[in-house]
Design a protein around this motif. Structure first.
Motif, PDB file in Angstrom:
ATOM      1  N   GLY A   1      20.159  26.066 -24.167  1.00  9.74           N
ATOM      2  CA  GLY A   1      21.051  26.604 -23.165  1.00  9.74           C
ATOM      3  C   GLY A   1      22.506  26.425 -23.525  1.00  9.74           C
ATOM      4  O   GLY A   1      23.362  27.256 -23.169  1.00  9.74           O
ATOM      5  N   LEU A   2      22.804  25.353 -24.257  1.00 11.36           N
ATOM      6  CA  LEU A   2      24.187  25.031 -24.596  1.00 11.36           C
ATOM      7  C   LEU A   2      24.727  25.886 -25.740  1.00 11.36           C
ATOM      8  O   LEU A   2      25.879  26.331 -25.708  1.00 11.36           O
ATOM      9  N   ILE A   3      23.913  26.133 -26.759  1.00 11.24           N
ATOM     10  CA  ILE A   3      24.407  26.797 -27.968  1.00 11.24           C
ATOM     11  C   ILE A   3      25.016  28.170 -27.689  1.00 11.24           C
ATOM     12  O   ILE A   3      26.130  28.449 -28.144  1.00 11.24           O
ATOM     13  N   PRO A   4      24.339  29.074 -26.949  1.00  7.18           N
ATOM     14  CA  PRO A   4      24.992  30.381 -26.729  1.00  7.18           C
ATOM     15  C   PRO A   4      26.282  30.267 -25.925  1.00  7.18           C
ATOM     16  O   PRO A   4      27.206  31.070 -26.135  1.00  7.18           O
ATOM     17  N   LEU A   5      26.367  29.275 -25.031  1.00  6.09           N
ATOM     18  CA  LEU A   5      27.621  29.069 -24.300  1.00  6.09           C
ATOM     19  C   LEU A   5      28.732  28.631 -25.238  1.00  6.09           C
ATOM     20  O   LEU A   5      29.880  29.070 -25.129  1.00  6.09           O
ATOM     21  N   GLN A   6      28.389  27.767 -26.187  1.00  5.83           N
ATOM     22  CA  GLN A   6      29.381  27.298 -27.140  1.00  5.83           C
ATOM     23  C   GLN A   6      29.770  28.397 -28.123  1.00  5.83           C
ATOM     24  O   GLN A   6      30.938  28.523 -28.487  1.00  5.83           O
ATOM     25  N   ILE A   7      28.805  29.197 -28.547  1.00  7.21           N
ATOM     26  CA  ILE A   7      29.097  30.271 -29.495  1.00  7.21           C
ATOM     27  C   ILE A   7      30.134  31.230 -28.919  1.00  7.21           C
ATOM     28  O   ILE A   7      31.071  31.662 -29.608  1.00  7.21           O
ATOM     29  N   LEU A   8      30.002  31.537 -27.642  1.00  6.12           N
ATOM     30  CA  LEU A   8      30.914  32.486 -26.999  1.00  6.12           C
ATOM     31  C   LEU A   8      32.137  31.808 -26.399  1.00  6.12           C
ATOM     32  O   LEU A   8      32.998  32.482 -25.825  1.00  6.12           O
ATOM     33  N   GLY A   9      32.219  30.496 -26.527  1.00  2.00           N
ATOM     34  CA  GLY A   9      33.362  29.785 -25.982  1.00  2.00           C
ATOM     35  C   GLY A   9      33.319  29.606 -24.486  1.00  2.00           C
ATOM     36  O   GLY A   9      34.325  29.265 -23.856  1.00  2.00           O
ATOM     37  N   LEU A  10      32.144  29.805 -23.861  1.00  5.00           N
ATOM     38  CA  LEU A  10      32.044  29.714 -22.412  1.00  5.00           C
ATOM     39  C   LEU A  10      31.970  28.275 -21.922  1.00  5.00           C
ATOM     40  O   LEU A  10      32.346  27.984 -20.783  1.00  5.00           O
ATOM     41  N   ALA A  11      31.486  27.378 -22.755  1.00  5.31           N
ATOM     42  CA  ALA A  11      31.398  25.987 -22.343  1.00  5.31           C
ATOM     43  C   ALA A  11      32.711  25.257 -22.553  1.00  5.31           C
ATOM     44  O   ALA A  11      32.938  24.201 -22.002  1.00  5.31           O
TER      45      ALA A  11
END
Length: 244
Positions: free
Chosen positions: A153-163
């Motif tokens: 769940g964390l990786i796609p948020l980090q990839i797009l800079g959302l986290a």
């Protein structure tokens, strides 16, 4: 001496107790009033699930903080910084929705893979070994299983800079969405007969997730993987949500 002067693991243990009392104060009365099936509060395996609550609450939060940070740093460099800047400048409401959908996408596939990949299933099977499904079963997970799904769940948020959209501090939108998703898990596992009518295709209910834990017929084995958004299962062909 304040709680912040105590060792971090003691602080976390106190927080876990506070949250346990708060969650129990909400769900125990509701499950007595609106139960799908009648069962005692201290039913069989209750204390086993309680042990998982403290084990995962301590281990995943404290021991795995460094690996989470390393993965976050690595993932953030997979796309150009211009993409993260653009996302950071999106309107607040758009970022809230985008964060929820992107995080749900990662969690959906992380959960689905734990059913489809045999070595991951060995860990996820702990969650499905519960004889009863109620609010505290949400945390009945092997630490490896819980860690894997959270990373997905964390990786796609980090990839797009959302986290952490191009900033030094953790993004409060992502924090709020992750927090809401974590505690929504207690609701969808709860022993409640609540249905949301047509809205339950948009937001997960206990009925939606209980089918995921019912694996005695081939037409609903390995269905309903999404933690909050059932239409994600519809999109990928794994939705099972009969009217009754």
């Amino acid at each position: 001496l304040t709680v912040y002067d105590l060792p971090i693991y003691v602080q976390q243990f106190i927080r876990l107790w506070i949250w346990l009392v708060a969650l129990g104060a909400v769900f125990i009365p509701l499950e007595r009033l609106f139960a799908v099936r009648r069962q005692p509060i201290l039913r069989k395996q209750f204390f086993t699930d309680l042990g998982y609550y403290f084990l995962n609450g301590m281990l995943v939060t404290l021991v795995l903080a460094v690996p989470f940070a390393a993965i976050a740093t690595w993932a953030r460099h997979l796309v150009p910084s211009s993409v993260q800047i653009w996302i950071a400048q999106l309107p607040f409401g758009v970022r809230v929705v985008l964060t929820m959908v992107v995080g749900e996408f990662g969690l959906y596939w992380g959960h689905r893979w734990t059913h489809e990949i045999p070595w991951l299933w060995r860990f996820h099977a702990v969650h499905h070994s519960a004889e009863y499904v109620d609010w505290i079963v949400n945390i009945r997970s092997h630490p490896v299983d819980m860690t894997f799904q959270r990373i997905c769940g964390l990786i796609p948020l980090q990839i797009l800079g959302l986290a952490n959209p191009f900033g030094r501090s953790f993004d409060w939108i992502a924090l709020t969405v992750i927090f809401a998703g974590t505690y929504w898990g207690y609701f969808i596992h709860s022993n409640l007969k609540w249905r949301f009518g047509p809205l339950e295709y948009l937001i997960a209910t206990p009925a939606f997730h209980h089918w995921h834990h019912t694996n005695d017929r081939p037409d609903y084995v390995d269905k309903n993987f999404a933690p909050m958004l059932p239409w994600m299962d519809w999109l990928f062909g794994t939705l099972y949500l009969p009217a009754s």
